[in-house]
Design an enzyme around this catalytic site. Structure first.
Site, PDB file in Angstrom:
ATOM      1  N   VAL A  66      -6.631  53.413 -26.343  1.00  0.00           N
ATOM      2  CA  VAL A  66      -7.748  52.996 -27.196  1.00  0.00           C
ATOM      3  C   VAL A  66      -9.120  53.277 -26.575  1.00  0.00           C
ATOM      4  O   VAL A  66     -10.139  53.045 -27.212  1.00  0.00           O
ATOM      5  CB  VAL A  66      -7.658  51.502 -27.599  1.00  0.00           C
ATOM      6  CG1 VAL A  66      -6.548  51.271 -28.608  1.00  0.00           C
ATOM      7  CG2 VAL A  66      -7.518  50.598 -26.388  1.00  0.00           C
ATOM      8  N   TYR A 159     -13.716  41.265 -16.407  1.00  0.00           N
ATOM      9  CA  TYR A 159     -13.050  40.691 -17.594  1.00  0.00           C
ATOM     10  C   TYR A 159     -14.020  39.772 -18.330  1.00  0.00           C
ATOM     11  O   TYR A 159     -14.161  39.844 -19.558  1.00  0.00           O
ATOM     12  CB  TYR A 159     -11.795  39.930 -17.145  1.00  0.00           C
ATOM     13  CG  TYR A 159     -10.908  39.458 -18.280  1.00  0.00           C
ATOM     14  CD1 TYR A 159      -9.854  40.246 -18.738  1.00  0.00           C
ATOM     15  CD2 TYR A 159     -11.118  38.226 -18.892  1.00  0.00           C
ATOM     16  CE1 TYR A 159      -9.031  39.814 -19.778  1.00  0.00           C
ATOM     17  CE2 TYR A 159     -10.306  37.786 -19.931  1.00  0.00           C
ATOM     18  CZ  TYR A 159      -9.265  38.582 -20.365  1.00  0.00           C
ATOM     19  OH  TYR A 159      -8.463  38.158 -21.406  1.00  0.00           O
ATOM     20  N   LYS A 163     -15.477  40.427 -22.098  1.00  0.00           N
ATOM     21  CA  LYS A 163     -15.197  39.510 -23.212  1.00  0.00           C
ATOM     22  C   LYS A 163     -16.490  38.921 -23.790  1.00  0.00           C
ATOM     23  O   LYS A 163     -16.582  38.711 -25.001  1.00  0.00           O
ATOM     24  CB  LYS A 163     -14.226  38.409 -22.781  1.00  0.00           C
ATOM     25  CG  LYS A 163     -12.817  38.929 -22.439  1.00  0.00           C
ATOM     26  CD  LYS A 163     -12.146  39.629 -23.616  1.00  0.00           C
ATOM     27  CE  LYS A 163     -10.705  40.014 -23.322  1.00  0.00           C
ATOM     28  NZ  LYS A 163     -10.056  40.701 -24.457  1.00  0.00           N
ATOM     29  N   THR A 194       1.890  35.031 -22.027  1.00  0.00           N
ATOM     30  CA  THR A 194       2.263  36.399 -22.437  1.00  0.00           C
ATOM     31  C   THR A 194       2.522  37.209 -21.161  1.00  0.00           C
ATOM     32  O   THR A 194       2.202  36.752 -20.054  1.00  0.00           O
ATOM     33  CB  THR A 194       1.124  37.104 -23.209  1.00  0.00           C
ATOM     34  OG1 THR A 194       0.095  37.443 -22.267  1.00  0.00           O
ATOM     35  CG2 THR A 194       0.545  36.261 -24.318  1.00  0.00           C
TER      36      THR A 194
HETATM   37  P1  NAI Z   1      -0.199  41.841 -23.079  1.00  0.00           P
HETATM   38  O1  NAI Z   1      -0.312  42.485 -21.756  1.00  0.00           O
HETATM   39  O2  NAI Z   1       1.038  41.103 -23.446  1.00  0.00           O
HETATM   40  O3  NAI Z   1      -0.494  42.915 -24.237  1.00  0.00           O
HETATM   41  C1  NAI Z   1      -1.579  43.810 -24.161  1.00  0.00           C
HETATM   42  C2  NAI Z   1      -1.160  45.118 -24.820  1.00  0.00           C
HETATM   43  O4  NAI Z   1      -2.297  46.006 -24.789  1.00  0.00           O
HETATM   44  C3  NAI Z   1      -0.031  45.829 -24.059  1.00  0.00           C
HETATM   45  O5  NAI Z   1       1.025  46.140 -24.946  1.00  0.00           O
HETATM   46  C4  NAI Z   1      -0.675  47.086 -23.493  1.00  0.00           C
HETATM   47  O6  NAI Z   1       0.186  48.202 -23.428  1.00  0.00           O
HETATM   48  C5  NAI Z   1      -1.818  47.309 -24.484  1.00  0.00           C
HETATM   49  N1  NAI Z   1      -2.869  48.128 -23.882  1.00  0.00           N
HETATM   50  C6  NAI Z   1      -3.469  47.931 -22.679  1.00  0.00           C
HETATM   51  N2  NAI Z   1      -4.341  48.917 -22.438  1.00  0.00           N
HETATM   52  C7  NAI Z   1      -4.301  49.761 -23.512  1.00  0.00           C
HETATM   53  C8  NAI Z   1      -4.972  50.958 -23.842  1.00  0.00           C
HETATM   54  N3  NAI Z   1      -5.868  51.510 -23.012  1.00  0.00           N
HETATM   55  N4  NAI Z   1      -4.675  51.566 -25.014  1.00  0.00           N
HETATM   56  C9  NAI Z   1      -3.754  51.024 -25.854  1.00  0.00           C
HETATM   57  N5  NAI Z   1      -3.080  49.883 -25.588  1.00  0.00           N
HETATM   58  C10 NAI Z   1      -3.353  49.263 -24.432  1.00  0.00           C
HETATM   59  O7  NAI Z   1      -1.479  40.879 -23.175  1.00  0.00           O
HETATM   60  P2  NAI Z   1      -1.854  39.645 -24.113  1.00  0.00           P
HETATM   61  O8  NAI Z   1      -1.889  38.457 -23.273  1.00  0.00           O
HETATM   62  O9  NAI Z   1      -1.077  39.643 -25.360  1.00  0.00           O
HETATM   63  O10 NAI Z   1      -3.380  40.003 -24.421  1.00  0.00           O
HETATM   64  C11 NAI Z   1      -3.823  40.535 -25.639  1.00  0.00           C
HETATM   65  C12 NAI Z   1      -5.325  40.337 -25.719  1.00  0.00           C
HETATM   66  O11 NAI Z   1      -5.613  38.943 -25.676  1.00  0.00           O
HETATM   67  C13 NAI Z   1      -6.103  40.994 -24.580  1.00  0.00           C
HETATM   68  O12 NAI Z   1      -7.311  41.525 -25.084  1.00  0.00           O
HETATM   69  C14 NAI Z   1      -6.388  39.819 -23.659  1.00  0.00           C
HETATM   70  O13 NAI Z   1      -7.550  40.024 -22.885  1.00  0.00           O
HETATM   71  C15 NAI Z   1      -6.584  38.704 -24.680  1.00  0.00           C
HETATM   72  N6  NAI Z   1      -6.413  37.363 -24.145  1.00  0.00           N
HETATM   73  C16 NAI Z   1      -5.253  37.017 -23.494  1.00  0.00           C
HETATM   74  C17 NAI Z   1      -5.123  35.755 -22.963  1.00  0.00           C
HETATM   75  C18 NAI Z   1      -3.898  35.318 -22.210  1.00  0.00           C
HETATM   76  O14 NAI Z   1      -3.984  34.292 -21.530  1.00  0.00           O
HETATM   77  N7  NAI Z   1      -2.773  36.017 -22.308  1.00  0.00           N
HETATM   78  C19 NAI Z   1      -6.216  34.769 -23.084  1.00  0.00           C
HETATM   79  C20 NAI Z   1      -7.354  35.227 -23.818  1.00  0.00           C
HETATM   80  C21 NAI Z   1      -7.435  36.489 -24.318  1.00  0.00           C
END
Ligand code: NAI
Length: 252
Positions: A66, A159, A163, A194
């Protein structure tokens, strides 16, 4: 499970094979939307799309980075060609990045986190707005921020900065494109169980749990419910806002 009445809508979910993105994609699909799964992990993209297809969901999986402007623009076009005009976009892909204090933070790590967690949201949102504007029927864009889009956090300068940037991008686009009937909102989860948190040691995880009034981490499904509501026409007066879903993290 609530049905968010998304029949006939077309959605993109970035980072859609894991964690919050996967839960959001599944809930949007269960609510009737056709869903494009975008992610870096080609094998997982195919598997996720196949799993949705086996449940009767109209879906396409697109493997891309992305942060790649041309790939993002091509993916919007492929999504529209395959599923129809775009109504909903969930810009969720993200990474954690290095852990170091601001005085020691590695510059290459900074650049990578800003690229993946902030510039990608700008690129995706830009291409999605163009597609929605061309279709002329409005839409809903949901950008995944974090509690760390509102407050600081030790050893996570990039980060936190990314954000905070996502929240600003969201607020600005909401004003600029309200006239196009495109709503743009940011979702701010607390810490969610996650794969992003898999590397964390148990003591650090316990300490994190205690920072939430509810005394636990959230689940991806709890965040997905807010995403699906924002995607739906029930949220027709919601735009330009940061929606916390954080178990009380920011309340104290
Ligand atoms: P995750 O690691 O389970 O999923 C993230 C997904 O994004 C992965 O499938 C990965 O392959 C994909 N990804 C990463 N870089 C990429 C790129 N350059 N191009 C395409 N795909 C890419 O993480 P999670 O926890 O589900 O996080 C999702 C979102 O939520 C993120 O933006 C994270 O910062 C945000 N978030 C997560 C929190 C947490 O505690 N898990 C808390 C607050 C926000």
């Amino acid at each position: 499970m609530i049905n968010y009445q998304l029949k006939g809508k077309v959605a993109i979910v970035t980072g859609g094979v894991s964690g919050i993105g996967l839960a959001a994609a599944e809930l949007l699909a269960a609510s009737g939307a056709a869903v494009a799964i975008w992610d870096l992990k080609a094998d997982a993209v195919e598997k996720t799309a196949e799993a949705l297809r086996s449940k009767g969901v109209n879906t396409i999986g697109i493997a891309l980075d992305v942060t790649d402007e041309a790939a993002v623009e091509a993916a919007v076009q492929r999504t529209v060609a395959s599923l129809g005009e775009l109504d909903i976009a969930v810009n969720n892909a993200g990474i954690g990045g290095p852990s170091a204090s601001s005085g020691d933070y590695p510059v290459d790590g900074w650049k990578r986190v800003i690229d993946v967690n902030l510039t990608s949201v700008f690129l995706c949102q830009r291409a999605q707005i163009q597609a929605m504007r061309a279709a002329g029927k409005g839409g809903s864009i949901i950008n995944m921020a974090s509690i760390l889009g509102q407050v600081g956090f030790n050893n996570a300068a990039a980060y936190v900065a990314a954000k905070h940037g996502v929240v600003g991008l969201t607020q600005t686009a909401a004003w600029e494109h309200a006239g196009d009937r495109i709503r743009v909102n940011a979702v701010g989860p607390g810490f969610i169980a996650t794969p992003l948190l898999d590397a964390m040691d148990p003591a650090a995880r316990k300490a994190l749990e205690a920072k939430h009034a509810l005394g636990r981490l959230g689940t991806a499904d709890e965040v997905a419910a807010l995403v699906a509501w924002l995607a739906s026409d029930d949220a027709s007066f919601a735009t330009g806002t940061y929606y916390a879903i954080d178990g009380g993290y920011l309340a104290q």
